[in-house]
Design a protein around this motif. Structure first.
Motif, mmCIF file in Angstrom:
data_model
loop_
_atom_site.group_PDB
_atom_site.id
_atom_site.type_symbol
_atom_site.label_atom_id
_atom_site.label_comp_id
_atom_site.label_asym_id
_atom_site.label_seq_id
_atom_site.Cartn_x
_atom_site.Cartn_y
_atom_site.Cartn_z
ATOM 1 N N GLU A 106 94.431 80.108 118.970
ATOM 2 C CA GLU A 106 94.448 79.217 120.143
ATOM 3 C C GLU A 106 94.496 80.025 121.435
ATOM 4 O O GLU A 106 93.789 79.721 122.401
ATOM 5 C CB GLU A 106 95.657 78.275 120.064
ATOM 6 C CG GLU A 106 95.537 77.180 119.002
ATOM 7 C CD GLU A 106 94.407 76.204 119.298
ATOM 8 O OE1 GLU A 106 93.989 76.088 120.468
ATOM 9 O OE2 GLU A 106 93.936 75.558 118.341
ATOM 10 N N GLY A 107 95.329 81.067 121.437
ATOM 11 C CA GLY A 107 95.379 81.938 122.610
ATOM 12 C C GLY A 107 94.065 82.652 122.831
ATOM 13 O O GLY A 107 93.625 82.851 123.971
ATOM 14 N N GLY A 108 93.409 83.037 121.723
ATOM 15 C CA GLY A 108 92.108 83.693 121.834
ATOM 16 C C GLY A 108 91.054 82.761 122.412
ATOM 17 O O GLY A 108 90.237 83.172 123.244
ATOM 18 N N VAL A 109 91.056 81.500 121.985
ATOM 19 C CA VAL A 109 90.096 80.523 122.517
ATOM 20 C C VAL A 109 90.328 80.310 124.011
ATOM 21 O O VAL A 109 89.376 80.272 124.806
ATOM 22 C CB VAL A 109 90.207 79.184 121.750
ATOM 23 C CG1 VAL A 109 89.432 78.080 122.473
ATOM 24 C CG2 VAL A 109 89.698 79.338 120.330
ATOM 25 N N ALA A 110 91.594 80.182 124.414
ATOM 26 C CA ALA A 110 91.904 79.993 125.836
ATOM 27 C C ALA A 110 91.434 81.205 126.639
ATOM 28 O O ALA A 110 90.884 81.061 127.743
ATOM 29 C CB ALA A 110 93.407 79.777 126.017
ATOM 30 N N ALA A 111 91.627 82.421 126.083
ATOM 31 C CA ALA A 111 91.236 83.638 126.791
ATOM 32 C C ALA A 111 89.719 83.731 126.946
ATOM 33 O O ALA A 111 89.212 84.051 128.033
ATOM 34 C CB ALA A 111 91.775 84.861 126.052
ATOM 35 N N ILE A 112 88.979 83.437 125.877
ATOM 36 C CA ILE A 112 87.527 83.582 125.958
ATOM 37 C C ILE A 112 86.917 82.484 126.831
ATOM 38 O O ILE A 112 85.896 82.708 127.504
ATOM 39 C CB ILE A 112 86.883 83.595 124.548
ATOM 40 C CG1 ILE A 112 85.485 84.214 124.612
ATOM 41 C CG2 ILE A 112 86.821 82.209 123.953
ATOM 42 C CD1 ILE A 112 85.452 85.652 125.057
ATOM 43 N N LYS A 113 87.530 81.315 126.860
ATOM 44 C CA LYS A 113 87.037 80.271 127.770
ATOM 45 C C LYS A 113 87.219 80.688 129.229
ATOM 46 O O LYS A 113 86.363 80.399 130.081
ATOM 47 C CB LYS A 113 87.771 78.952 127.495
ATOM 48 C CG LYS A 113 87.282 78.238 126.243
ATOM 49 C CD LYS A 113 87.970 76.893 126.058
ATOM 50 C CE LYS A 113 87.390 76.124 124.882
ATOM 51 N NZ LYS A 113 88.069 74.816 124.706
ATOM 52 N N GLN A 114 88.323 81.376 129.514
ATOM 53 C CA GLN A 114 88.531 81.881 130.873
ATOM 54 C C GLN A 114 87.499 82.962 131.198
ATOM 55 O O GLN A 114 86.961 83.008 132.317
ATOM 56 C CB GLN A 114 89.949 82.442 131.021
ATOM 57 C CG GLN A 114 90.273 83.027 132.385
ATOM 58 C CD GLN A 114 90.161 82.011 133.519
ATOM 59 O OE1 GLN A 114 90.122 80.803 133.289
ATOM 60 N NE2 GLN A 114 90.095 82.504 134.749
#
Length: 338
Positions: A106-114
Motif C-alpha cells: 500500500e505504501g509502495g502504491v501511494a509512493a509510485i502514484k506520487q
C-alpha cells in the motif's frame, strides 16, 4: 579530484567534500567508493537529498533486503523525500523497495502514484504501478494500467504491457477451465454417484492388466528433437536455420516464462510439459504441421523426449484455445534457454 583533496585538507570535517567526491565516483561507476563517501558525508551531518537517495539506491543493490536493512533503506528514502518532496525518483525508489522486499505494498502504491503525479510521462513508473497491483492481486486495476501502456510509449513498453495482458488472459482461461471442470465433476457425481464398493471381479481383472510401457514419459528413450518422427514419418523439427530472429520480434509479444519438466513424444505432436506459477501445464504447437518457432539462441539438441535432465527455461507466446486432441494449450512459438 585534486581540488577536492585540497578542500578536504582545508576543511576535514566538512560533508561537502564527501558529497562531491561521492557524486564523482557515482559518475565514474565506482559504486563502493561512492558508498563510502556518501556514508562519510552523512556521518558529518549531510542531509542532501541526492546523498540520501544515492545511499538508499546503493544499499538496495548490495543488501539482502532483510527486514532490518529494508527499514534502514526506507528511512533513508524518507529523508531524501523530506529534503526534496518534488524529486520523483525518490518516490519511485520507495515503490521499488516495496516491490522487491514484498513489504508494504500500500505504501509502495501511494509512493509510485506520487511519482506519476510529478512525472506523468514516465512509463516505467506506470509499469511499477501495474506490478504492485499484481502483487496485491488487484488484476482489474493492473489491467487498466497495462491496457493504456500497450497503446502508448516505446515499442518495448508496448510489448511488455501486451505480454503481461496475454499472461493474465492465459491465467484467466486456465482458472475458468478449472472451475468448469470442478463444476462438471460435481454435477456428474450428483447425477451418478459411485458405488460404495467396486465389484471384486473388476478389481481382479484390473490387476491382471500389465501397465503400458509408454505410459510414463521416462520410458521413452531420450533422443534429440530433430530425430523424433511423428505418425506421418516426418520430423517434428526440420533442420533449424543457422539464425532466426527471436520469436518475440516475429509475433510481436512479450513471452511467458516457465520451467520445462519433460517432453511427451507419444502423440502426433510433441507436448511440452511446463511448470508455470507452481502449476503444471501442457503446451502444443498451434499448427500441427509446423513446429513452434525457435530463435537462433535455442539449441535443438538440448531438448529430448522424456524428463529434462536439468533446468530448462522456456519462453512461449500463448494462443487462445486448447487443442482438443492433446488437451494442451496451443502456442504460437517457444524458445529454450538451458
Amino acid at each position: 579530484v585534486a581540488r577536492y583533496e585540497a578542500a578536504a585538507r582545508l576543511a576535514p570535517d566538512s560533508p561537502r567534500v564527501h558529497e562531491a567526491k561521492g557524486m564523482l565516483a557515482l559518475e565514474n561507476g565506482e559504486m563502493e567508493e561512492a558508498f563510502g563517501h556518501f556514508s562519510a558525508a552523512v556521518e558529518r551531518g549531510s542531509n542532501h537529498y541526492l546523498v540520501n537517495y544515492s545511499l538508499a539506491q546503493l544499499q538496495m543493490e548490495k543488501s539482502d533486503l532483510s527486514p532490518e536493512s529494508v527499514e534502514t533503506i526506507r528511512e533513508r528514502i524518507s529523508m531524501a523525500i523530506g529534503a526534496s518532496p518534488g524529486f520523483a525518483p525518490a518516490h519511485y525508489l520507495k515503490a521499488q523497495l516495496s516491490l522487491r522486499s514484498g513489504d508494504d505494498f500500500e505504501g509502495g502504491v501511494a509512493a509510485i502514484k506520487q511519482a506519476i503525479r510529478l512525472k506523468p510521462k514516465e512509463p516505467f513508473y506506470k509499469v511499477t504501478l501495474s506490478e504492485l497491483y499484481l502483487e496485491q492481486g488487484k488484476t482489474a486495476a493492473a489491467r487498466e494500467v497495462l491496457d493504456k501502456l500497450s497503446r502508448a510509449g516505446s515499442l518495448d513498453i508496448r510489448r511488455y504491457a501486451q505480454g503481461q495482458l496475454d499472461y493474465l488472459d492465459f491465467l484467466q482461461r486456465r482458472e475458468d477451465e478449472e472451475r468448469e471442470l470442478a463444476e462438471s465433476a460435481k454435477e456428474l457425481a450428483a447425477r451418478d454417484p459411485a458405488p460404495e464398493t467396486a465389484p471384486q471381479e473388476e478389481d481382479e481383472q484390473r490387476e491382471e492388466i500389465p501397465p503400458r510401457r509408454d505410459a510414463n514419459p521416462e520410458s521413452v528413450p531420450a533422443r534429440p528433437l530433430r530425430d523424433i518422427p511423428n505418425s506421418d514419418a516426418r520430423d517434428f523439427a526440420p533442420e533449424a536455420p543457422k539464425c532466426k530472429p527471436s520469436f518475440v520480434s516475429v509475433v510481436g509479444r512479450a513471452p511467458i516464462a516457465g520451467r520445462m519438466t519433460s517432453l511427451d513424444c507419444r502423440g502426433a505432436q510433441p507436448v511440452f510439459v511446463v511448470e508455470i506459477e507452481g502449476k503444471t501445464e501442457r503446451l502444443v504447437g498451434a499448427d500441427p504441421d509446423q513446429f513452434p518457432l525457435f530463435s537462433c539462441e535455442a539449441g535443438l539438441d538440448t531438448v529430448s523426449c522424456g524428463p529434462m535432465s536439468g533446468d530448462v527455461t522456456v519462453y512461449f507466446a500463448p494462443g487462445h484455445q486448447r487443442d482438443p486432441a492433446t488437451k494442451a494449450y496451443r502456442i504460437l512459438a517457444i524458445e529454450f534457454r538451458p
